[in-house]
Design an enzyme around this catalytic site. Structure first.
Site, PDB file in Angstrom:
ATOM      1  N   LYS A 100       0.832  -1.209   0.000  1.00 49.48           N
ATOM      2  CA  LYS A 100       0.000   0.000   0.000  1.00 49.48           C
ATOM      3  C   LYS A 100       0.869   1.263   0.000  1.00 49.48           C
ATOM      4  O   LYS A 100       0.617   2.189  -0.768  1.00 49.48           O
ATOM      5  CB  LYS A 100      -0.914  -0.044   1.235  1.00 49.48           C
ATOM      6  N   SER A 101       1.876   1.296   0.861  1.00 49.35           N
ATOM      7  CA  SER A 101       2.715   2.508   0.953  1.00 49.35           C
ATOM      8  C   SER A 101       3.402   2.803  -0.376  1.00 49.35           C
ATOM      9  O   SER A 101       3.451   3.942  -0.841  1.00 49.35           O
ATOM     10  CB  SER A 101       3.800   2.325   2.020  1.00 49.35           C
ATOM     11  N   GLY A 149      -5.136   7.890   5.488  1.00 50.16           N
ATOM     12  CA  GLY A 149      -4.225   8.853   6.107  1.00 50.16           C
ATOM     13  C   GLY A 149      -2.997   9.081   5.241  1.00 50.16           C
ATOM     14  O   GLY A 149      -2.525  10.216   5.075  1.00 50.16           O
ATOM     15  N   SER A 171       6.726   9.511  12.332  1.00 57.04           N
ATOM     16  CA  SER A 171       5.703   9.256  11.315  1.00 57.04           C
ATOM     17  C   SER A 171       6.275   9.403   9.912  1.00 57.04           C
ATOM     18  O   SER A 171       6.760  10.471   9.526  1.00 57.04           O
ATOM     19  CB  SER A 171       4.540  10.245  11.499  1.00 57.04           C
ATOM     20  N   GLN A 193       4.489   9.335   7.320  1.00 59.41           N
ATOM     21  CA  GLN A 193       3.575  10.191   6.551  1.00 59.41           C
ATOM     22  C   GLN A 193       3.979  11.654   6.691  1.00 59.41           C
ATOM     23  O   GLN A 193       3.994  12.402   5.712  1.00 59.41           O
ATOM     24  CB  GLN A 193       2.143   9.982   7.033  1.00 59.41           C
ATOM     25  N   ASP A 202       1.731  -0.822  12.075  1.00 60.22           N
ATOM     26  CA  ASP A 202       0.417  -1.303  11.621  1.00 60.22           C
ATOM     27  C   ASP A 202       0.111  -2.724  12.100  1.00 60.22           C
ATOM     28  O   ASP A 202      -0.964  -3.251  11.820  1.00 60.22           O
ATOM     29  CB  ASP A 202       0.346  -1.271  10.089  1.00 60.22           C
ATOM     30  N   ARG A 211      -6.400   2.345  17.832  1.00 63.81           N
ATOM     31  CA  ARG A 211      -6.097   0.911  17.700  1.00 63.81           C
ATOM     32  C   ARG A 211      -5.648   0.266  18.993  1.00 63.81           C
ATOM     33  O   ARG A 211      -5.686  -0.967  19.112  1.00 63.81           O
ATOM     34  CB  ARG A 211      -5.004   0.706  16.641  1.00 63.81           C
ATOM     35  N   ARG A 216      -7.655  -3.063   9.620  1.00 67.16           N
ATOM     36  CA  ARG A 216      -6.759  -4.017  10.292  1.00 67.16           C
ATOM     37  C   ARG A 216      -7.441  -4.674  11.500  1.00 67.16           C
ATOM     38  O   ARG A 216      -7.120  -5.802  11.865  1.00 67.16           O
ATOM     39  CB  ARG A 216      -5.439  -3.348  10.669  1.00 67.16           C
TER      40      ARG A 216
END
Ligand code: S3P
Length: 448
Positions: free
Chosen positions: A34-35, A104, A177, A179, A329, A360, A405
């Protein structure tokens, strides 16, 4: 095929129940990462010329990013063999709000990438994404000169006013992070001079690895347990063809299922083995998991392995906070694995989990609690009392809280529990792993 026709196919939704299963077997190719998929779309959408991307993850999150990049000016099509062609362009004001759904990564990287163009863009998302913090990206972008308006402070929807005369910054993000780091680096590509990000703890470095493939200049230096990353402004990006490696975070659900169910022996092929993504696998080895990794070449500058996983007698371990970024994750599925181990597993340094698709940390604890597993939940940590040979009681209903998840973790738990485990809604699984149900069925898992 145009982007509008893609991904609209049937996505399972509503509740599903996982039943006790044993003897999982067979071989599956890992779902695309995904990343890397998000970054492939973004870099290609910025680059001059046509980039071809083979094996893009066609999940809801990545498709949302692709739609946004297309609305910003790139041309995106998919041929019948599944290869995507992306013709990059200078980005312009889109004619509609950019809806990033649950993603995100999509929204944060795109805010960074869009910041360096003279445009105005409105970013929106679903209920989960609209509750997640965006100031962590908007604050450094503001230091670079980008103005943004958020209706609720630091939350979506956000209107971003990009500008082509960004200032370079030297920035230490307050949270570990990838991101945030990536958003700053993508903006830095268009700043005057050199932008520097100092990360106190290493996070996944996919932006830094992929940028140079498109002609961006990144310089990375390790610094204690972290890194200093420099990006030169003003680079002209050029198209690049790549194929996407397998996702270790998606593969983790299949591996977990094999480890905790009896008489299982499966192989997942082509999984990326990046040290900044491998914390779970390191932990599993410490827990006594029977997993074997075999070299399987490389893709997009990342090494690949085939992972063979067999039913294992697992024991509890202590997982230090330094390892969190490399398995950020994976804590929901690790909680499920820990519940099936003998003895206690302590996971520390988990505060960031509270800012994911759901809280989470609380949600993983609730998942275990609903299925009869004893645990202690702290502000920043989770301790799970493994059920060992007796097995997890199960019989619970898992609230997925718009979190893919959690949905997958709940279903994997049910495969090894004494009573079936029900998950309230599986729709979100398509955000990261649309092939989950096919893969599970092919290996012999009973999910209905
Ligand atoms: C991602 C980074 C991680 C991770 C997410 C993907 C990325 O988030 O949770 O699924 O592709 O950069 P943070 O960097 O915010 O921890």
């Amino acid at each position: 095929m145009t982007l509008a026709d893609t991904g609209a196919g049937q996505r399972p939704a509503g509740p599903r129940t996982a039943h006790y299963s044993k003897g999982l077997s067979g071989e599956r190719r890992a779902a695309p990462d995904k990343s890397i998929s998000h970054r492939a779309v973004i870099f290609s959408g910025l680059a001059e010329g046509i980039s071809r991307v083979d094996g893009l993850l066609e999940s809801d999150d990545v498709l949302a990013t692709a739609r946004a990049v297309s609305a910003l000016g790139a041309e995106i099509t998919r041929d019948d063999d599944g290869v995507w062609s992306i013709r990059g362009a200078p980005w312009r004001t889109p004619d509609r709000p950019l809806d990033l759904g649950n993603s995100g990564t999509g929204v944060r990287l795109l805010m960074g990438a869009a910041a360096r163009f003279d445009l105005e863009a409105v970013f929106t998302g679903d209920e989960s994404l609209s509750s997640r913090p965006m100031a962590r990206v908007l604050d450094p972008l503001a230091l670079m000169g980008v103005r943004s308006d958020a209706v609720r402070t630091g939350r979506l929807p956000v209107t971003l006013h990009g500008r082509s005369d960004l200032k370079a910054i030297d920035y230490t993000p307050p949270v570990a992070s990838a991101q945030v780091k990536s958003a700053i680096l993508l903006a830095g590509l268009g700043a005057e001079g050199e932008t520097i990000v100092r990360e106190p703890r290493l996070t996944r470095a996919h932006t830094e690895t992929m940028g140079p493939l498109y002609g961006a200049q990144f310089h990375v230096e390790t610094d204690g347990g972290g890194a200093i990353i420099r990006v030169a402004g003003g680079a002209a990006l050029k198209a690049h063809d790549l194929s996407i490696p397998g996702d270790p975070s998606s593969a983790a659900f299949l591996v977990a299922a094999a480890l905790i169910t009896p008489d299982s022996d499966i192989t997942i092929k082509g999984v990326m083995t990046n040290p900044a993504r491998s914390g779970l696998y390191q932990t599993l080895v410490e827990m006594g998991a029977e997993i074997t990794l075999t070299d399987a070449g490389s893709r997009a500058g990342e090494s690949l392995v085939d992972i063979r996983a067999k039913s294992s007698a697992l024991r509890g371990v202590v997982i230090p906070p330094e390892r969190a970024p490399s398995m950020i994750d994976e804590y929901p599925i690790l909680s499920v694995i820990a519940a099936n181990a003998e003895g206690r597993t302590e996971m520390r340094g988990l505060a960031e989990l509270r800012a994911k698709e759901s809280d989470r940390l609380a949600a993983s604890a609730a998942l275990l609690d609903a299925n009869g597993v004893r645990l202690q939940l702290g502000e920043d940590d989770l301790t799970v009392e493994g059920c060992g040979e007796g097995g997890v009681p199960g019989g619970g209903l898992v609230a997925t809280r718009h979190d893919h998840r959690l949905a997958m973790s709940g279903l994997v738990m049910g495969l090894a529990a004494r009573e079936p485990v029900q998950v309230d809604d599986v729709a979100m699984i398509a955000t990261s792993y649309p092939g989950f149900f096919d893969d599970m069925a092919a290996l012999g898992a009973a999910i209905r």
